[in-house]
Structures are given as C-alpha cells and as structure tokens.
Motif scaffolding. Structure first.
Motif, PDB file in Angstrom:
ATOM      1  N   ILE A  43       0.405  -1.332  -0.041  1.00  9.65           N
ATOM      2  CA  ILE A  43       0.309   0.154   0.151  1.00  9.65           C
ATOM      3  C   ILE A  43       1.023   1.153   0.163  1.00  9.65           C
ATOM      4  N   ARG A  44       2.050   1.068   0.973  1.00  7.18           N
ATOM      5  CA  ARG A  44       3.156   1.872   1.065  1.00  7.18           C
ATOM      6  C   ARG A  44       3.449   2.707  -0.179  1.00  7.18           C
ATOM      7  N   LYS A  45       3.642   1.786  -1.040  1.00 11.49           N
ATOM      8  CA  LYS A  45       4.427   1.887  -2.551  1.00 11.49           C
ATOM      9  C   LYS A  45       3.306   1.984  -3.588  1.00 11.49           C
ATOM     10  N   THR A  46       2.373   1.693  -3.993  1.00 11.56           N
ATOM     11  CA  THR A  46       1.242   2.142  -4.468  1.00 11.56           C
ATOM     12  C   THR A  46       0.791   3.780  -4.496  1.00 11.56           C
ATOM     13  N   MET A  47       0.732   3.681  -2.735  1.00  9.60           N
ATOM     14  CA  MET A  47       0.635   5.207  -2.775  1.00  9.60           C
ATOM     15  C   MET A  47       1.541   6.234  -3.268  1.00  9.60           C
ATOM     16  N   GLY A  48       2.620   5.661  -3.081  1.00 19.48           N
ATOM     17  CA  GLY A  48       4.557   6.621  -2.784  1.00 19.48           C
ATOM     18  C   GLY A  48       5.065   7.155  -1.942  1.00 19.48           C
ATOM     19  N   PHE A  49       4.516   6.634  -0.320  1.00 22.07           N
ATOM     20  CA  PHE A  49       4.873   6.771   0.939  1.00 22.07           C
ATOM     21  C   PHE A  49       6.117   6.676   1.290  1.00 22.07           C
ATOM     22  N   THR A  50       6.941   6.983   2.172  1.00 23.02           N
ATOM     23  CA  THR A  50       8.158   6.674   2.189  1.00 23.02           C
ATOM     24  C   THR A  50       8.704   6.189   3.335  1.00 23.02           C
ATOM     25  N   TRP A  51       8.713   4.972   3.947  1.00 26.56           N
ATOM     26  CA  TRP A  51       8.593   4.715   5.618  1.00 26.56           C
ATOM     27  C   TRP A  51      10.214   3.785   5.800  1.00 26.56           C
ATOM     28  N   SER A  52      11.371   4.809   6.429  1.00 24.42           N
ATOM     29  CA  SER A  52      12.515   4.627   6.913  1.00 24.42           C
ATOM     30  C   SER A  52      12.924   3.746   8.028  1.00 24.42           C
ATOM     31  N   GLU A  53      13.781   3.202   8.330  1.00 21.77           N
ATOM     32  CA  GLU A  53      14.146   2.119   9.787  1.00 21.77           C
ATOM     33  C   GLU A  53      13.667   3.087  10.733  1.00 21.77           C
ATOM     34  N   GLN A  54      14.129   4.174  11.081  1.00 23.58           N
ATOM     35  CA  GLN A  54      13.885   5.273  11.878  1.00 23.58           C
ATOM     36  C   GLN A  54      11.842   5.585  12.319  1.00 23.58           C
ATOM     37  N   ASP A  55      11.421   4.998  11.127  1.00 21.56           N
ATOM     38  CA  ASP A  55      10.064   5.541  11.231  1.00 21.56           C
ATOM     39  C   ASP A  55       9.489   4.488  12.084  1.00 21.56           C
ATOM     40  N   GLN A  56      10.319   2.985  11.934  1.00 19.89           N
ATOM     41  CA  GLN A  56       9.424   2.108  11.776  1.00 19.89           C
ATOM     42  C   GLN A  56       9.885   2.024  13.436  1.00 19.89           C
ATOM     43  N   ARG A  57      10.940   2.522  14.105  1.00 12.55           N
ATOM     44  CA  ARG A  57      11.072   2.159  15.892  1.00 12.55           C
ATOM     45  C   ARG A  57      10.494   3.481  16.046  1.00 12.55           C
ATOM     46  N   ARG A  58      10.164   4.565  15.122  1.00  9.65           N
ATOM     47  CA  ARG A  58       9.611   5.320  16.134  1.00  9.65           C
ATOM     48  C   ARG A  58       7.637   5.433  16.506  1.00  9.65           C
ATOM     49  N   PHE A  59       7.281   4.875  15.050  1.00 10.03           N
ATOM     50  CA  PHE A  59       6.023   3.990  15.067  1.00 10.03           C
ATOM     51  C   PHE A  59       5.915   2.949  16.772  1.00 10.03           C
ATOM     52  N   GLU A  60       6.983   1.824  16.776  1.00 12.45           N
ATOM     53  CA  GLU A  60       6.813   1.577  17.203  1.00 12.45           C
ATOM     54  C   GLU A  60       7.089   1.944  18.780  1.00 12.45           C
ATOM     55  N   VAL A  61       7.591   2.487  18.807  1.00 13.18           N
ATOM     56  CA  VAL A  61       7.247   3.367  20.338  1.00 13.18           C
ATOM     57  C   VAL A  61       5.804   4.360  20.962  1.00 13.18           C
ATOM     58  N   TRP A  62       5.297   4.519  19.329  1.00 10.32           N
ATOM     59  CA  TRP A  62       3.845   4.893  19.686  1.00 10.32           C
ATOM     60  C   TRP A  62       2.861   3.907  20.118  1.00 10.32           C
ATOM     61  N   CYS A  63       3.095   2.617  18.967  1.00  5.78           N
ATOM     62  CA  CYS A  63       2.142   1.135  19.463  1.00  5.78           C
ATOM     63  C   CYS A  63       2.345   0.863  20.954  1.00  5.78           C
ATOM     64  N   ARG A  64       3.523   1.242  21.825  1.00  9.81           N
ATOM     65  CA  ARG A  64       3.764   1.144  22.740  1.00  9.81           C
ATOM     66  C   ARG A  64       2.855   2.082  24.200  1.00  9.81           C
ATOM     67  N   VAL A  65       3.416   2.445  23.575  1.00 10.93           N
ATOM     68  CA  VAL A  65       2.733   3.801  24.200  1.00 10.93           C
ATOM     69  C   VAL A  65       0.876   4.117  24.282  1.00 10.93           C
ATOM     70  N   PHE A  66       0.069   3.865  23.177  1.00  7.39           N
ATOM     71  CA  PHE A  66      -1.496   3.340  23.374  1.00  7.39           C
ATOM     72  C   PHE A  66      -1.859   2.032  23.904  1.00  7.39           C
ATOM     73  N   ALA A  67      -0.489   0.862  24.170  1.00  7.87           N
ATOM     74  CA  ALA A  67      -1.079  -0.106  24.322  1.00  7.87           C
ATOM     75  C   ALA A  67      -1.000   0.057  25.799  1.00  7.87           C
ATOM     76  N   VAL A  68       0.642   0.203  26.266  1.00  5.96           N
ATOM     77  CA  VAL A  68      -0.357   1.186  28.221  1.00  5.96           C
ATOM     78  C   VAL A  68      -1.367   2.131  28.886  1.00  5.96           C
ATOM     79  N   LEU A  69      -1.422   2.719  27.361  1.00  2.00           N
ATOM     80  CA  LEU A  69      -2.792   3.790  27.869  1.00  2.00           C
ATOM     81  C   LEU A  69      -3.749   2.887  28.230  1.00  2.00           C
ATOM     82  N   ASN A  70      -4.337   1.879  26.841  1.00  2.00           N
ATOM     83  CA  ASN A  70      -5.868   1.127  26.787  1.00  2.00           C
ATOM     84  C   ASN A  70      -5.351   0.608  27.788  1.00  2.00           C
TER      85      ASN A  70
END
Length: 338
Positions: free
Chosen positions: A239-266
């Motif tokens: 989907i990222r490729k079709t839409m032309g989005f870029t996504w780096s390893e750093q983006d993935q790490r930041r995303f995973e941090v936010w996932c953990r934050v949401f999981a704790v809040l949940n």
C-alpha cells in the motif's frame, strides 16, 4: 492450531456478535480511533469504491460530519444485538443507487459483491491492527477468532458470500493479492489522506476554547502530520508503494514506540472512557442490563445530519428509526446512549 473453513449459513440464520466476542473489545474503542484515516484511505483505494465516493459523495464539504454520522449505523451492526440485522440491511439500502462509470470507462456499483466486501475487509483489518498494535497485541488464535467473527458480522448484511474467503489463510492471501494487484492511488484515497490537514475547528469539546491562531498554525498541522504518520505505519508495504509513501527504519522505530504508548494507555483506561461512542455504549449497557432492551439505539444528532436539501437522497444516512416523539427522558437516553 489448524485453520478450518466456515460453512455459509442461510440469511435468516445470521447471528449478531455479542459481548463475549473479541470484536466487541476492540472495534470502536478509544484506541481504535488512531486507525480511522487508514480505514478511509485504504477503502477508497479500491477502484469501484473510490469511484463511488468521488462521484456520489459530499466528502470534502462535510467529511467529519459524515464520518461521525456514519459511525452510528456502522457500529450498530456490531453492537445492536437483536436489531443488528436490520441495521445492516439499512446500510445496504444506502448503497443501491451508487453506480456509474469511472474516469477510465469502468462500470462500478457499490453493491457489487467484491466492492462491498472490500469495505468490510478493511474494517476487519482495521480491527486486527488496532488490537495488535495499539491494544496490547493478539495471539495467532485470537487473529483467527477475529476473522471468524468478521465472517459472522458480514453475514448480517445478506450480501453474496461467494467472494468472501472461507478460512483465515484464504483471507490473508486475499488481502495480499488486493494490496499488490488491485488497489490504486485513487482521487478519493488521496482526498481522505489530505483531509486530516483540514480540520476546521477542534473536534473535542475540551479544545473548543483554543485560540484560532494556535489551532491553525500549531495544533492542527502537528495533529495532521502525526495522524498521517500513524496511517502510513499501519499500511502494508504494498500500500505504501502504491501511494508513493516513504517509510524508513527510523520511522518504524518511532511508530513502534507510539504503539507501546497506546498499549499502556489502553491497559489503564476505564471501559466507560474507552467505549464512549453513544451507539457502542448503548449496546454494552443493554447487554449488561443497564439499558432497556426495547429502547431503540442512539442515532446521529441533527448537527451531524446532511444538509437539508440532501436528506431525502437515498445514499445519505439520516436517522430513520429513532422515535422523536417519545417523552424527554426516553429521548435523551435514545440520543445519548445513557
């Protein structure tokens, strides 16, 4: 665990989901909300669905009203209990006149079985990803359980089941093929993605007193970028490729941090706050005996309705079975879910 295929039931045998389902714990919760832009964008990447929205919708003129308005019947198919099948048929009826020819000469109809199921499939994957990423994770058995529940959920619409994958592995293959071979960067998909940048006023009451310059120059731009960041993180690589989005390893790490934050809040958020949407709250209260079973579910308040000149058009949801002639206490409970 060995995956098994399901056997389609007769339309009259379709059963609504209940409070013992995993879907009730995830779908529509507070921590389901960060997946909303993903839902709208990916649904509209389907050529037929995107064309229907592009040529038959007032999306840009009333995007947020439409989102919150539509959430009433959509969540009702999951939470309305004995009324859920009727709510599902209501949704089908809204789509009967949405048809035509797209900009490439391809015919489309919102009730084409493959198109209609795609919209539901994205709701399922949205639920799956919210549970996996923002609500503490899922086991493989739970993923398959959610898949079985979405099959049961889809049966309520009374649509053809011939296009619906019959097992969890079949669904995974279906999703991969759709992402890699069918989805397109449609105008409607891009419109949804960019609408995150155009929230005209604060949606949440707690922010209504925000000074307009602060909202326009700081809060709204930051919120839009953050919501779009989460949306790209939720997407499959295809989907990222079709839409032309870029996504780096750093983006993935930041995303995973936010996932953990949401999981704790949940984990620490009380259910009354987590399941705040009126239709969902009403269904949960009905199920535990705190709301009369014969009281109609809450409908969208008038401030979310389409413009007066559009309310009689069949593709627009406008409350059709709320009893506006009841006494005031009953009317209050019906509109609010309390």
């Amino acid at each position: 665990m060995v995956s098994q295929t399901v056997v389609p039931r007769e339309r009259s045998e379709a059963e609504p989901l209940g409070p013992d389902s995993l879907t009730w714990k995830i779908f529509g919760s507070l921590y389901f909300a960060p997946t909303g832009l993903f839902l709208g964008m990916v649904q509209n990447m389907h050529p037929g669905l995107g064309a229907g929205v592009e040529f038959h919708s007032t999306l840009s003129a009333e995007f947020y009203q439409r989102v919150f308005r539509s959430a009433y019947p959509i969540t009702g198919v999951v939470f309305d209990g004995p009324r859920a099948a009727g709510t599902a048929r209501e949704i089908v009826d809204y789509h009967r006149t949405i048809k035509g020819v797209d900009g490439q000469g391809r015919r489309y109809h919102a009730l084409d079985p493959g198109t209609f199921y795609w919209a539901h499939a994205v709701f399922f994957v949205q639920t799956l990803r919210a549970g996996e990423l923002f609500m503490g994770g899922l086991t493989e058995a739970q993923r398959e359980r959610l898949w079985r529940e979405q099959y049961q959920w889809y049966e309520l619409y009374g649509m053809s089941m011939r296009v619906v994958p019959r097992s969890w592995p079949e669904f995974q293959e279906y999703w991969r093929e759709m992402c890699e071979k069918v989805l397109e960067p449609t105008n409607a998909a891009w419109e949804v993605y960019h609408l995150a940048e155009q929230v005209p006023v604060p949606i949440f009451p707690i922010l209504r007193s925000t000074p307009k310059p602060l909202w326009d120059r700081v809060i709204r731009p930051f919120g839009a970028r953050f919501y779009q960041f989460l949306t790209i993180g939720l997407c499959d690589p295809a989907i990222r490729k079709t839409m032309g989005f870029t996504w780096s390893e750093q983006d993935q790490r930041r995303f995973e941090v936010w996932c953990r934050v949401f999981a704790v809040l949940n984990r620490w958020t009380p259910d009354e706050a987590k399941y705040f949407f009126p239709r969902i709250r009403a269904g949960r209260r009905r199920a535990n005996g705190r709301r009369p079973a014969d009281l109609a579910p809450p409908e969208a308040p008038e401030l979310l309705w389409p413009a007066p000149e559009l309310r009689d058009r069949p593709q627009h949801y406008c409350p059709v079975h709320a009893d506006h002639g009841t006494d005031l206490p009953s009317k209050f409970r019906q509109l609010t879910g309390f």
